[in-house]
Scaffold this active site. Sequence first.
Site, short mmCIF file in Angstrom:
data_model
loop_
_atom_site.label_atom_id
_atom_site.label_comp_id
_atom_site.label_asym_id
_atom_site.label_seq_id
_atom_site.Cartn_x
_atom_site.Cartn_y
_atom_site.Cartn_z
NE ARG A 1 -3.02 -2.97 0.68
CZ ARG A 1 -4.31 -3.17 0.83
NH1 ARG A 1 -5.16 -2.18 0.69
NH2 ARG A 1 -4.76 -4.38 1.09
CB VAL A 2 0.42 4.57 -1.49
CG1 VAL A 2 1.06 5.92 -1.32
CG2 VAL A 2 0.39 4.19 -2.96
CG ASP A 3 -1.57 4.80 3.55
OD1 ASP A 3 -1.39 5.74 2.77
OD2 ASP A 3 -2.65 4.52 4.09
CG ASP A 4 1.68 -0.23 4.55
OD1 ASP A 4 1.56 0.47 5.56
OD2 ASP A 4 0.90 -1.14 4.24
#
Length: 694
Positions: A560-563
Site C-alpha cells: 500500500r502507498v501508505d506503507d
Amino acid sequence: RCSVSTGPCFWGYRFWTHSQASPHRWMRQALPTAAAVADLFPPPPDLASKAHVTSQDEYERMYRQSIEDPDAFWGDQASSYHWETPWSTPIVDYNFDVRKGPVQITWFPGARTNLCYNAVDRHVLAGDGDKVAFLWEGNDPGVSSAMTYRQVQEQVCRLANWMKSVGVGKGDDVTIYMPMTPELPIAMLACARIGAVHSVVFAGFSAASLSSRMLDSSAKLVVTSSGVRRGPKVLNLKQIVDEAIALCAAKGHDVGTVLVEDHQTALNRSDVPFTPSRDVWWHDALAPQPAECPVLWLDSEEPSFKLYTSGSTGTPKAVQHSIGGYMVGSGATFKYVFDYRPGDVYWCTADCGWITGHSYVTYGPMFNGATQVLFEGVPTYPDAGRMWEIVDKYNVSLFYTAPTAIRALMAKGDEQVKKYSRQSLRLLGTVGEPINPEAWRWYHEVIGDSRCPIVDTYWQTETGAHVLAPLPGATALKPGSATFPFFGVQPVVLDDNGNELEGPATGVLAMKAPWPSIMRTVSGNQQRFEETYFSLFKGYYFSGDGCRRDEDGYMWITGRVDDVINNSGHRIGTAEVESALITHPAVAEAAVVPVPHDIKGQGIYAFVTLMQEHAYPPEEALKKELIATVRSTIGPIATPDNIHWAPGLPKTRSGKIMRRILRKIASLEESQLGDVSTLADPSVVETLLSTRGV
Ligand code: ATP
Ligand code: MG
C-alpha cells in the site's frame, strides 16, 4: 467526457515507450540477461501450444487491439454471451476527471442482459445441463455432494420465485451471510435473476460488523444458514443474524424476512433460534415454488451487487458493480488468465464473502460453464494435507489461493504435500497480497512439482477482475511480479506529483482509462467514490498501491502507498523487506511498517513470525542474522530498526495482514487502533502490545 480513442492514446501510453523507436522493446527485453536467467520461468511448451494465447507476440497484438479498438475487441469477447438487446457503439464512454464533471463509466450502452441467465441457463440450453457445476466438499472429510448446472438452475428458479413472493424485486438489497455451500452461489444467482442487489458478508463477521453492512445497504431480506463448521469450530450463524437484526432495529431499520438454510452437518434445527413470524426455512420456502422462473433483462449499467472491501486500510467501502461490463470482464479474465478449457476442474479457495469468491467462484467460472470445487473448511483441518487430498480426490487442474495460505502451509513442511500425487494440477494461481519470491518458489517447486505456471493476479474489489496478471501460455514469469496488464487495462506509474514515469520506475499504480469490470461507484456515496479513487491524481483511477516497473516492463506491487517507507529519502517497499526476511529459514511470515524516526524520517519496523519449531522470544543471535539477511538481499538502506517477534499477526478474515494496526502498535499509538471489527483474531493485538520491546 471522452471515449477510449484509438491510435494516439495507445502510442502515447508511456508503459510502452522507454524506446520511442520500438514500442515493443520492453517485450524484446524480456529475453533474459545471463544473470537473470534463474529468475525467469518461460511458459511450459506443451501448455503454451494449446493455450488461448500462445505467445507474447499474440498477447501483445490482442492487448494493442483491446486499447486501440475496444469496439472490436470487447465486442468479440462479449459475443460469447447472450444479450437480449445489443449495445450501441462506442462500446465505452467515461469521465475519469473530476475537474470536468462527475466520474462516470458506461460499457455496452443500451444493452440488456442477465448474469444468472449467462451463468446457468445458457449452458443448460446448449445441452450442458448434466455437467457438474459444483463439487462440494464439506468441512469434515467424507461429507460431500455434487450438483449439475440443471440442478443449480432449478434451485435458483425456486429461490427467485420465493423471493418475489415475499416482495423482493429489482433494485432491492439482499444480505447473504452463509458458509461455502452450493446454496451461497445459488442465492447470489437468484438475486441476479430478478435484479435484486446482493451484498455478501463473510459468515464469520461479528453481529456488529454484519449489522453495519445491513444498515448501510438497507437490506430487506437476509439469507443465512443455521451454522457453519470451520475446522474444529462450529458457528451458530442464525444467532449472529438475530443479534445483527436487533442492532438494526435499534437504529430504526427493520429487516422483514430471514431465509435460513438448514445446514445439518453443522447444527441441528433445534439449536437455532427461530422467529416464525419473520424466519423461513429454505427447504420449506422452496419446495412449493415452481422450478421455472423468467429472467429479468436488465440494463448493462444497472447495479449487479455491492461488496464491502476487506477493511485493511480503513472503514470498508461498499463497492458497486455493473452487469454487462462485470460479466465480460470476469468471464474473459477467467478464460485467459487461468487458460480455462472444458474438462478442467477448477478450485478457488476464496470464500464468496470476498470479491475473489464473486468473480472467480460464482460468476467468472460459471460464465464459462466450468466445473468447480466448493470447500466449506480450512486448509489445515484435519491436517495440513487437506488441500492436496481434495486436489487428488477431484483431479483439480486449476488451483487458486492466497499467499497467506501458501505461507501457512509452507511453515508446516513438505511432508504433508508429498503424501499426495497432485498430478492433475496444470496451473496455480495466487491473489490478495504480494507473494514473496520464497513462497512463490515453494508453491512452484513443492506444490506444482516445477511443472505448473503460477499466475500472480493483482486486482481489487474495485477492479472487479484481474488487472495485472500473466497469461500462462504467453508470459515468462518472474517470482513475485504480477507481470503485465490484462486486455483493456492501461496502468501507469505516477510520481507523488501525478507525473507519469517512463521506463523502469517506482511510484504509485494508477489507471488511465476504464476496463469493463471496474466499479461504478461507492454505493450511495458518489462523493466517497470520487474522493477515494479520483481526487489525489486528477484524471486517473488511483489504486492505493505502490508499484515498481522493472527494466523489462514487469510490474511489481510494493505494498500500500501508505506503507512505502521513506527511509532517509530512499523509498523502500514494505513487501521487499518482507520478502528478504522470509528468505531466512527460521521465518514463516513477516510484516514491515514505517515508524517515525528522528533522523531518518521513517524507520523500518519488522514483525516476524517464526517457523513452528521455534519458541518465543528466540535467541538474540537470530535478530542479527535477520538483519544481515536484509542487508545482503536489499542493501544497508533497508536495515530494520526494530524486529518484533510475533507469534501471530493481525489479519483480516480474508487473511491479509492489517498493516495499519501494526503501524499503530509500532508507533506506540495503540489508543488509535481504529476499526478492528474486521480482524480475524483480535487477541493477537493484545499479545503484540504486551511484547513490545522484548
Ligand atoms: P480496503 O480497501 O478496505 O483496505 P483491501 O484493499 O484489503 O481492503 P481488497 O479489494 O480485497 O481489499 O484487496 C485489494 C488489495 O489487495 C490490492 O489493492 C493490493 O494491495 C492487494 N493485492 C491483491 N492481489 C495482489 C497481488 N497479486 N499482488 C500484490 N498485491 C495484491
Ligand atoms: Mg483496497
